[in-house]
Design a protein around this motif. Structure first.
Motif, PDB file in Angstrom:
ATOM      1  N   PHE A  28       0.810  -1.213   0.000  1.00  0.00           N
ATOM      2  CA  PHE A  28       0.000   0.000   0.000  1.00  0.00           C
ATOM      3  C   PHE A  28       0.847   1.268   0.000  1.00  0.00           C
ATOM      4  O   PHE A  28       0.362   2.335  -0.388  1.00  0.00           O
ATOM      5  N   PHE A  29       2.088   1.172   0.445  1.00  0.00           N
ATOM      6  CA  PHE A  29       2.885   2.383   0.632  1.00  0.00           C
ATOM      7  C   PHE A  29       4.143   2.455  -0.221  1.00  0.00           C
ATOM      8  O   PHE A  29       4.921   3.398  -0.091  1.00  0.00           O
ATOM      9  N   LYS A  30       4.333   1.475  -1.109  1.00  0.00           N
ATOM     10  CA  LYS A  30       5.422   1.586  -2.072  1.00  0.00           C
ATOM     11  C   LYS A  30       5.165   2.787  -2.994  1.00  0.00           C
ATOM     12  O   LYS A  30       4.020   3.133  -3.282  1.00  0.00           O
ATOM     13  N   ASP A  31       6.237   3.401  -3.448  1.00  0.00           N
ATOM     14  CA  ASP A  31       6.081   4.530  -4.362  1.00  0.00           C
ATOM     15  C   ASP A  31       5.330   4.108  -5.613  1.00  0.00           C
ATOM     16  O   ASP A  31       5.648   3.053  -6.199  1.00  0.00           O
ATOM     17  N   THR A 354       0.717   3.066 -18.830  1.00  0.00           N
ATOM     18  CA  THR A 354       1.342   2.629 -17.588  1.00  0.00           C
ATOM     19  C   THR A 354       0.327   2.623 -16.455  1.00  0.00           C
ATOM     20  O   THR A 354      -0.693   3.327 -16.521  1.00  0.00           O
ATOM     21  N   ALA A 355       0.604   1.833 -15.436  1.00  0.00           N
ATOM     22  CA  ALA A 355      -0.225   1.790 -14.229  1.00  0.00           C
ATOM     23  C   ALA A 355       0.596   2.339 -13.075  1.00  0.00           C
ATOM     24  O   ALA A 355       1.801   2.093 -12.970  1.00  0.00           O
ATOM     25  N   SER A 356      -0.049   3.084 -12.196  1.00  0.00           N
ATOM     26  CA  SER A 356       0.687   3.665 -11.077  1.00  0.00           C
ATOM     27  C   SER A 356       1.046   2.613 -10.036  1.00  0.00           C
ATOM     28  O   SER A 356       2.121   2.665  -9.431  1.00  0.00           O
ATOM     29  N   ARG A 357       0.174   1.630  -9.801  1.00  0.00           N
ATOM     30  CA  ARG A 357       0.427   0.550  -8.837  1.00  0.00           C
ATOM     31  C   ARG A 357      -0.093  -0.760  -9.427  1.00  0.00           C
ATOM     32  O   ARG A 357      -1.143  -1.260  -9.054  1.00  0.00           O
ATOM     33  N   ASP A 358       0.662  -1.329 -10.330  1.00  0.00           N
ATOM     34  CA  ASP A 358       0.159  -2.526 -11.007  1.00  0.00           C
ATOM     35  C   ASP A 358       0.159  -3.757 -10.108  1.00  0.00           C
ATOM     36  O   ASP A 358      -0.377  -4.808 -10.481  1.00  0.00           O
ATOM     37  N   TRP A 359       0.741  -3.666  -8.927  1.00  0.00           N
ATOM     38  CA  TRP A 359       0.729  -4.799  -7.998  1.00  0.00           C
ATOM     39  C   TRP A 359      -0.568  -4.866  -7.173  1.00  0.00           C
ATOM     40  O   TRP A 359      -0.810  -5.847  -6.495  1.00  0.00           O
ATOM     41  N   ASP A 603       9.757   7.294   4.267  1.00  0.00           N
ATOM     42  CA  ASP A 603      10.531   6.073   4.108  1.00  0.00           C
ATOM     43  C   ASP A 603       9.618   4.852   4.210  1.00  0.00           C
ATOM     44  O   ASP A 603       8.783   4.741   5.116  1.00  0.00           O
ATOM     45  N   LEU A 604       9.788   3.915   3.271  1.00  0.00           N
ATOM     46  CA  LEU A 604       8.901   2.748   3.216  1.00  0.00           C
ATOM     47  C   LEU A 604       8.985   1.921   4.486  1.00  0.00           C
ATOM     48  O   LEU A 604       7.953   1.530   5.049  1.00  0.00           O
ATOM     49  N   GLN A 605      10.196   1.637   4.970  1.00  0.00           N
ATOM     50  CA  GLN A 605      10.316   0.810   6.155  1.00  0.00           C
ATOM     51  C   GLN A 605       9.732   1.506   7.379  1.00  0.00           C
ATOM     52  O   GLN A 605       9.125   0.866   8.241  1.00  0.00           O
ATOM     53  N   ASN A 606       9.911   2.830   7.454  1.00  0.00           N
ATOM     54  CA  ASN A 606       9.292   3.572   8.562  1.00  0.00           C
ATOM     55  C   ASN A 606       7.780   3.456   8.511  1.00  0.00           C
ATOM     56  O   ASN A 606       7.111   3.347   9.553  1.00  0.00           O
ATOM     57  N   ASN A 607       7.217   3.489   7.306  1.00  0.00           N
ATOM     58  CA  ASN A 607       5.767   3.344   7.177  1.00  0.00           C
ATOM     59  C   ASN A 607       5.312   1.932   7.531  1.00  0.00           C
ATOM     60  O   ASN A 607       4.272   1.750   8.166  1.00  0.00           O
ATOM     61  N   VAL A 608       6.081   0.931   7.125  1.00  0.00           N
ATOM     62  CA  VAL A 608       5.730  -0.446   7.486  1.00  0.00           C
ATOM     63  C   VAL A 608       5.742  -0.608   9.007  1.00  0.00           C
ATOM     64  O   VAL A 608       4.815  -1.189   9.596  1.00  0.00           O
ATOM     65  N   ASN A 609       6.763  -0.061   9.647  1.00  0.00           N
ATOM     66  CA  ASN A 609       6.832  -0.142  11.115  1.00  0.00           C
ATOM     67  C   ASN A 609       5.666   0.592  11.763  1.00  0.00           C
ATOM     68  O   ASN A 609       5.051   0.093  12.723  1.00  0.00           O
TER      69      ASN A 609
END
Length: 632
Positions: A28-31, A354-359, A603-609
């Protein structure tokens, strides 16, 4: 044996969404892979904004084969915004400065020009004060830009060497000019530093005032001229009501109604490729839609057909190629992040770009439903409820999520990573555009002025009670979470309604109104005047409307989150709240501080935490574990 039977029955009654696939937080929070796309005038290239952790890059892509032919990177905390094609080879772009996820972006001498392959780069002097007025396609070496420094100036800017020539100036401190199709200056409109809205008409060599109102009063803003340069489209909001579009005859002053919604003001406009006909008006009332006001225009028929080709989705059109052959569009929905398409009118084919979040898999996301709630004084409030996918929508744990701002921003329909994460974990999410929110007219926004923590707070309370009365929310499982002003509202809610909420999360929140005197925007006269208009006027009122001075009423567990480098809402807000809690023998259950983050974590890891801890916090007090414990 009886105990085991009861446990099995209890598990059978738990919401079905608890057994859905748990999507990883980082998804959800990847660029995203892009945030905006701009098509060149000949339709052969596109400029794509690409976020990457602490910056946003600009990539130039050849449409024919998707090859990258140019790339720009201005470093840490720098973000490309408002990319303009001055001609088929020359780009202009603003590079803004931003440190936190919820920060506003600021300019720092950052208007640049370059050829799309990266050659011929130059910094435009005083570029941070410019905004683009007109691209003057008849003269591809120049554009019209405006600059406001105590008064407003209109310049012709040479995109090859950066030289400027003064075209006009006007008595507006923060003004925006309108020129007709012959590039003749006709109007200027904008705001004064004290908040007044003004509009002037150009009569010969003089400016004539045609509109003036207070900050939250009526609006009268020129948008563009018709093909004959005799009538101008105006956005008109009488007595601060939502704006309608009228066509004003400049000579007779006669107005012809063109488009209106009644609930919201327009949030976008679509012009013909020659920019002489307003084709459609974009409204974000519930699910966004286009009001086609020139239905017989050949380009309108194409646009309307494309909008119908994506049922259940919103289709936003970008600037087309100059000949009208290529149409760029962004398609999204509540469950699908943005995708970019290019339509060729000559072949009748749409090309996926292109897709912004294809995952993200839309089938796994939860629908966002528009709602209308009546406040206790009868005022209609508009918002959204997101129900976890595959649930029955009854007696759910509820997170109410007030937006930040508060004046100007609003919640809207579309893919929201944070909301979808909560829904994926089984929580209903309520977003309400409380009074003071933008988009519903200046008067509605003005209703929130000086009402922080009082009437604005009552709107949140009333919306929660609505969700309970509808049977959506379990009255014993409601938490509130917000960021920035939303963080303020999250703490003020548990002060005013201590028995309504089971927990609260304040993220980079304002907890002492007077602590905001040290915020970054207070260095500008307009920022100081803004607080003067929207804040309670006396020290006693500001204390009464600050959560930090009402901590003795708080019963709910508290989670606090802040970035140490936050200059928009200084971390002293959080420290003061904690010290006030200690005075009455209380403390937050958890405090999350990131030393390198600012107004919202990037930061992605900060958001995951962060969201791992936040979800555990919600789960403890209103999640399935809490439900099981209560039942036992």
């Amino acid at each position: 044996m009886k105990m085991m039977v009861r446990l099995l029955l209890l598990l059978a009654l738990l919401p079905l969404q608890g057994f859905a696939r748990e999507i990883p937080i980082q998804d959800f929070f990847k660029d995203p892979q892009f945030t905006s796309v701009a098509l060149s005038p000949d339709g052969k290239h596109m400029a794509v904004n690409v976020p990457q952790a602490d910056r946003t890059l600009l990539a130039i892509v050849r449409v024919a084969d998707q090859a990258i032919v140019g790339k720009f990177d201005y470093g840490e905390n720098r973000h490309f915004r408002q990319v303009f094609w001055a001609n088929n080879t020359r780009l202009l772009f603003f590079v803004t400065f931003k440190t936190g996820r919820f920060d506003f972006e600021t300019a720092r001498g950052d208007l640049y020009a370059a050829n799309f392959d990266g050659t011929g780069r130059m910094d435009i002097p005083n570029g941070n004060t410019y905004s683009v007025v007109d691209l003057t396609p008849e003269d591809p070496d120049t554009i019209l830009v405006e600059r406001s420094v105590e008064t407003s100036f209109l310049f012709k800017l040479n995109v090859n060497n950066g030289r400027i020539t003064t075209v006009a100036n006007a008595p507006v401190e923060q003004g925006s000019f309108l020129v007709d199709h012959d590039r003749k200056v006709r109007f200027v409109a904008g705001a004064m530093n004290d908040g007044r809205n003004v509009t002037y008409r150009r009569d010969g060599d003089k400016w004539t005032l045609v509109h003036e109102s207070e900050r939250n009063g009526a609006t009268y803003f020129p948008l563009g001229f018709d093909a004959q340069n005799q009538r101008v489209y105006m956005a008109k909001g009488e007595k601060g009501k939502p704006e309608t579009i009228v066509l004003l005859d400049v000579d007779s002053r006669k107005e012809t109604p063109v488009s209106s919604n009644g609930t919201v003001s327009p949030s976008g406009y679509l012009w013909s490729s020659d920019e002489k006909t307003l084709l459609g008006v974009w409204y974000e009332d519930g699910v966004p839609y286009w009001d086609w006001i020139a239905p017989e225009h050949p380009e309108t028929k194409v646009y309307a057909g494309l909008a119908k080709a994506f049922p259940g989705k919103a289709v936003v059109f970008q600037r087309p190629s100059d000949d009208g052959r290529y149409l760029m569009m962004r398609v999204y929905s509540d469950t699908q992040p943005s995708e970019a398409y290019l339509f060729d009118r000559q072949t009748g084919q749409a090309q996926f770009l292109t897709a912004s979040r294809d995952w993200i898999k839309p089938a796994e996301m939860s629908p966002m439903k528009p709602i209308v709630v009546k406040a206790r004084d009868g005022l209609e409030l508009h918002g959204y409820i997101t129900i976890p996918k595959d649930s029955d929508g009854k007696k759910l744990p509820l997170i109410i999520n007030p937006h930040g701002g508060p004046h100007g921003p609003r919640d809207d329909w579309g893919f929201n990573p944070e909301v979808q994460l909560f829904a994926n974990r089984g929580y209903a999410v309520l977003q309400i555009n409380y009074r003071g929110s933008g988009g519903y007219g200046n008067a509605f926004e003005g209703m929130g002025y000086r009402k922080w923590g009082t009437t604005m707070q009552d709107d949140l309370t009333d919306s929660v009670k609505w969700a309970i009365a509808q049977g959506i929310a379990d009255p014993n499982r409601v938490c509130i979470y917000g960021a920035s002003y939303g963080g303020y509202a999250a703490l003020m809610s548990v002060v005013r309604e201590p028995d309504l909420y089971r927990c609260t999360v304040g993220y980079v929140g304002v907890y002492d109104l007077d602590a905001q005197r040290d915020a970054d925007f207070m260095g500008h006269e307009s920022g100081r005047n803004y607080l003067k208009d929207v804040y309670p006027p006396t020290a006693a009122e500001r204390m009464a409307q600050s959560p930090a001075f009402g901590v003795e009423r708080i019963k709910a567990p508290i989670l606090l989150v802040h970035g140490e480098k936050d200059v928009r809402v200084p971390i002293k807000n959080m420290h003061f709240l904690i010290s006030q809690l200690a005075k009455v023998g209380k403390k937050p259950e958890d405090v999350i501080v990131e030393k390198k983050e600012a107004h919202g974590f990037r930061d992605l890891q900060n958001n995951v935490n962060l969201y791992t801890k936040m979800l555990a916090f919600f789960d403890k007090y209103i999640g399935p574990k809490a439900q099981t414990a209560a039942a036992q």
